[in-house]
Design a protein around this motif. Structure first.
Motif, PDB file in Angstrom:
ATOM      1  N   THR A  62      33.358 -20.876 -30.728  1.00 45.17           N
ATOM      2  CA  THR A  62      34.499 -21.767 -30.456  1.00 45.17           C
ATOM      3  C   THR A  62      35.603 -21.032 -29.701  1.00 45.17           C
ATOM      4  OG1 THR A  62      35.511 -21.240 -32.589  1.00 45.17           O
ATOM      5  CG2 THR A  62      34.078 -23.162 -32.521  1.00 45.17           C
ATOM      6  N   PHE A  63      36.292 -21.771 -28.827  1.00 41.56           N
ATOM      7  CA  PHE A  63      37.412 -21.251 -28.046  1.00 41.56           C
ATOM      8  C   PHE A  63      38.495 -22.324 -28.106  1.00 41.56           C
ATOM      9  CE2 PHE A  63      33.325 -19.938 -26.436  1.00 41.56           C
ATOM     10  CZ  PHE A  63      33.424 -18.552 -26.501  1.00 41.56           C
ATOM     11  N   CYS A  64      39.687 -21.959 -28.612  1.00 40.60           N
ATOM     12  CA  CYS A  64      40.702 -22.973 -28.917  1.00 40.60           C
ATOM     13  C   CYS A  64      41.816 -22.999 -27.887  1.00 40.60           C
ATOM     14  CB  CYS A  64      41.310 -22.701 -30.291  1.00 40.60           C
ATOM     15  SG  CYS A  64      40.082 -22.771 -31.583  1.00 40.60           S
ATOM     16  N   PHE A  65      42.188 -24.203 -27.472  1.00 42.45           N
ATOM     17  CA  PHE A  65      43.271 -24.382 -26.500  1.00 42.45           C
ATOM     18  C   PHE A  65      44.288 -25.392 -27.032  1.00 42.45           C
ATOM     19  CE2 PHE A  65      45.105 -26.509 -22.723  1.00 42.45           C
ATOM     20  CZ  PHE A  65      45.719 -25.404 -22.154  1.00 42.45           C
ATOM     21  N   SER A  66      45.562 -24.967 -27.089  1.00 42.57           N
ATOM     22  CA  SER A  66      46.634 -25.838 -27.607  1.00 42.57           C
ATOM     23  C   SER A  66      47.879 -25.822 -26.727  1.00 42.57           C
ATOM     24  CB  SER A  66      47.055 -25.383 -29.012  1.00 42.57           C
ATOM     25  OG  SER A  66      45.999 -25.505 -29.924  1.00 42.57           O
ATOM     26  N   GLU A  67      47.779 -25.277 -25.516  1.00 44.66           N
ATOM     27  CA  GLU A  67      48.979 -25.111 -24.687  1.00 44.66           C
ATOM     28  C   GLU A  67      49.310 -26.393 -23.917  1.00 44.66           C
ATOM     29  OE1 GLU A  67      50.640 -22.191 -25.116  1.00 44.66           O
ATOM     30  OE2 GLU A  67      49.016 -21.931 -26.555  1.00 44.66           O
ATOM     31  N   PHE A  68      49.613 -27.451 -24.653  1.00 45.71           N
ATOM     32  CA  PHE A  68      50.024 -28.703 -23.998  1.00 45.71           C
ATOM     33  C   PHE A  68      50.865 -29.494 -24.984  1.00 45.71           C
ATOM     34  CE2 PHE A  68      47.073 -31.509 -26.265  1.00 45.71           C
ATOM     35  CZ  PHE A  68      46.150 -30.589 -26.746  1.00 45.71           C
ATOM     36  N   ASP A  69      51.571 -30.519 -24.464  1.00 45.74           N
ATOM     37  CA  ASP A  69      52.431 -31.290 -25.355  1.00 45.74           C
ATOM     38  C   ASP A  69      52.045 -32.772 -25.348  1.00 45.74           C
ATOM     39  OD1 ASP A  69      53.575 -32.473 -23.123  1.00 45.74           O
ATOM     40  OD2 ASP A  69      55.222 -31.039 -23.045  1.00 45.74           O
ATOM     41  N   VAL A  70      52.958 -33.596 -25.817  1.00 41.85           N
ATOM     42  CA  VAL A  70      52.648 -35.002 -26.061  1.00 41.85           C
ATOM     43  C   VAL A  70      52.320 -35.775 -24.771  1.00 41.85           C
ATOM     44  CG1 VAL A  70      55.095 -35.652 -26.114  1.00 41.85           C
ATOM     45  CG2 VAL A  70      53.430 -37.024 -27.385  1.00 41.85           C
ATOM     46  N   ASN A  71      52.835 -35.307 -23.624  1.00 41.38           N
ATOM     47  CA  ASN A  71      52.486 -35.909 -22.332  1.00 41.38           C
ATOM     48  C   ASN A  71      51.796 -34.862 -21.461  1.00 41.38           C
ATOM     49  OD1 ASN A  71      53.628 -38.597 -22.643  1.00 41.38           O
ATOM     50  ND2 ASN A  71      55.627 -37.601 -22.564  1.00 41.38           N
ATOM     51  N   PRO A  72      50.477 -34.687 -21.608  1.00 43.20           N
ATOM     52  CA  PRO A  72      49.815 -33.632 -20.846  1.00 43.20           C
ATOM     53  C   PRO A  72      49.976 -33.841 -19.339  1.00 43.20           C
ATOM     54  CG  PRO A  72      48.222 -34.887 -22.176  1.00 43.20           C
ATOM     55  CD  PRO A  72      49.563 -35.454 -22.451  1.00 43.20           C
ATOM     56  N   ASP A  73      50.311 -32.747 -18.636  1.00 43.58           N
ATOM     57  CA  ASP A  73      50.501 -32.873 -17.193  1.00 43.58           C
ATOM     58  C   ASP A  73      49.518 -31.980 -16.434  1.00 43.58           C
ATOM     59  OD1 ASP A  73      51.502 -30.279 -17.089  1.00 43.58           O
ATOM     60  OD2 ASP A  73      53.605 -30.914 -17.142  1.00 43.58           O
ATOM     61  N   THR A  74      49.638 -32.033 -15.115  1.00 45.15           N
ATOM     62  CA  THR A  74      48.674 -31.336 -14.252  1.00 45.15           C
ATOM     63  C   THR A  74      48.695 -29.816 -14.483  1.00 45.15           C
ATOM     64  OG1 THR A  74      50.398 -31.597 -12.573  1.00 45.15           O
ATOM     65  CG2 THR A  74      48.510 -33.045 -12.425  1.00 45.15           C
TER      66      THR A  74
END
Ligand SMILES: [Fe+2]
Length: 367
Positions: A62-74
């Motif tokens: 597994t590789f975890c990604f959480s670097e985004f917020d409630v309105n994901p952008d480009t």
């Protein structure tokens, strides 16, 4: 001309506690190196660690990604691709609310097909195969796990781009109401009201058809009878299950019927003032229904004999703001907001023809 083309693409698995099946299902689909996309709130609630344990137990990396917020952008989607690429992943899990699902789909587009999100704005623009995905919602709201569209904001212009492709659909949607119980009360209220709006808007669009209406009708029935119970009894698994199934069915309705003027008018409020999507929807929905009544009166009455009034009661029960002015909207901004709303793609499917003049009338009523 084709007027109806329905192909279910996502296997839906529902049940309290079914999250435990995640590892087994991933293995069944052949996952070996899996990117887990989960928003920071879901990570902090411990759901991401649990997902990783379930996958590791089946021998999946597994590789975890959480670097985004409630309105994901480009930019966030590009960061996800940069993170995933060196790990040579073969699969993706979207775990969380709509933002996690959208971000997972967005990363899948640019990782497998190259370029940037803007190139996928519209439908059917991914030429190459995409990675298999499982969607696990932790809020009952967007129904994004039922849809083949990713909603990604342009980081420069803040315009929300709907990027869809049949290949971007999840293989499996794992619907476990127990996971949704831990969501904060505000999230339950806003996500739930958003799901209700999906049932109501899809019910009447110009694209509605017998299949989308079957989803809208049952979504409405489940959501309407569960919403207040979920708000007043936080631990009610059965009511949460009604909301989760209802939001999933409403998501299927969107996939087959699109949305209407409420979403067209809500998006500029989020872009200009940062008003959360569900709050913007709650401010507008009853006014759009009232505005539409002239065109589709008999159609709404099948849902409720006085739908605007009933939607107002549900808003009050959720404790969401009543008027645009309560949410900080300036009356002088209405002409510019109306202009932006008229350019929203989703407004084209509204049953009463919708333009800047109509948007202005709706905003004035809601102000
Ligand atoms: Fe929505």
């Amino acid at each position: 001309m084709t007027t109806l083309d329905f192909a279910p693409r996502t296997r839906a698995v529902y049940g309290p506690g079914c999250f435990e099946e995640l590892g087994r299902m991933a293995k069944e689909l052949g996952f070996r190196r899996c990117l887990v996309v989960a928003d920071p709130g879901v990570r902090d609630a411990g759901h991401m660690d649990r997902a990783c344990r379930l996958l590791t137990d089946e021998g999946i990396h597994t590789f975890c990604f959480s670097e985004f917020d409630v309105n994901p952008d480009t930019h966030m989607v590009d960061a996800g691709r940069a993170f995933a690429k060196p790990h040579a992943i073969d699969s993706i899990i979207g775990l969380g609310g709509g933002s996690s699902m959208d971000c997972a789909k967005g990363i899948n587009f640019v990782l497998t097909n190259g370029g940037n999100m803007k190139g996928y704005w519209g439908y059917g623009k991914a030429a190459k195969t995409m990675l298999p995905m499982i969607g696990v919602p932790t809020t009952a709201g967007t129904g994004a796990e039922a849809q083949s569209y990713a909603l990604i904001s342009d980081a420069e212009t803040h315009v929300k781009m709907a990027c869809g492709d049949p290949k971007a659909a999840f293989r499996v949607a794992l619907l476990d109401p127990v996971l949704c119980l831990t969501a904060p009360a505000f999230v339950k209220a806003t996500a739930g009201y958003d799901a209700i709006s999906h049932a109501v808007e899809t019910w009447v669009t110009t694209k509605r058809n017998p299949i989308s209406q079957a989803f809208s009708r049952e979504a409405w029935r489940l959501l309407e009878r569960s919403f207040e119970r979920v708000l007043s009894h936080g631990g009610d698994v059965e009511a949460m299950g009604g909301m989760l199934l209802g939001s999933h069915l409403a998501g299927l309705a969107i996939e087959n019927s699109m949305l209407g003027a409420t979403h067209a008018c809500a998006n500029p409020l989020t872009a200009r003032y940062g008003i959360p999507h569900g709050v913007a929807i709650a401010l507008l929905l009853r006014h759009v229904v009232a505005w539409n009544l002239a065109g589709v009166d008999g159609v709404y009455s099948e849902l409720h004999r006085d739908l605007p009034q009933h939607l107002e009661e549900l808003r009050r029960a959720a404790g969401l703001p009543r008027r645009l002015q309560d949410a900080g909207v300036q009356r002088a901004d209405i002409p510019a907001l109306a202009e932006a709303a008229a350019h929203q793609w989703t407004g084209r499917f509204n049953p009463r023809p919708f333009d800047a003049h109509g948007a202005r009338e709706i905003y004035e009523c809601a102000w």
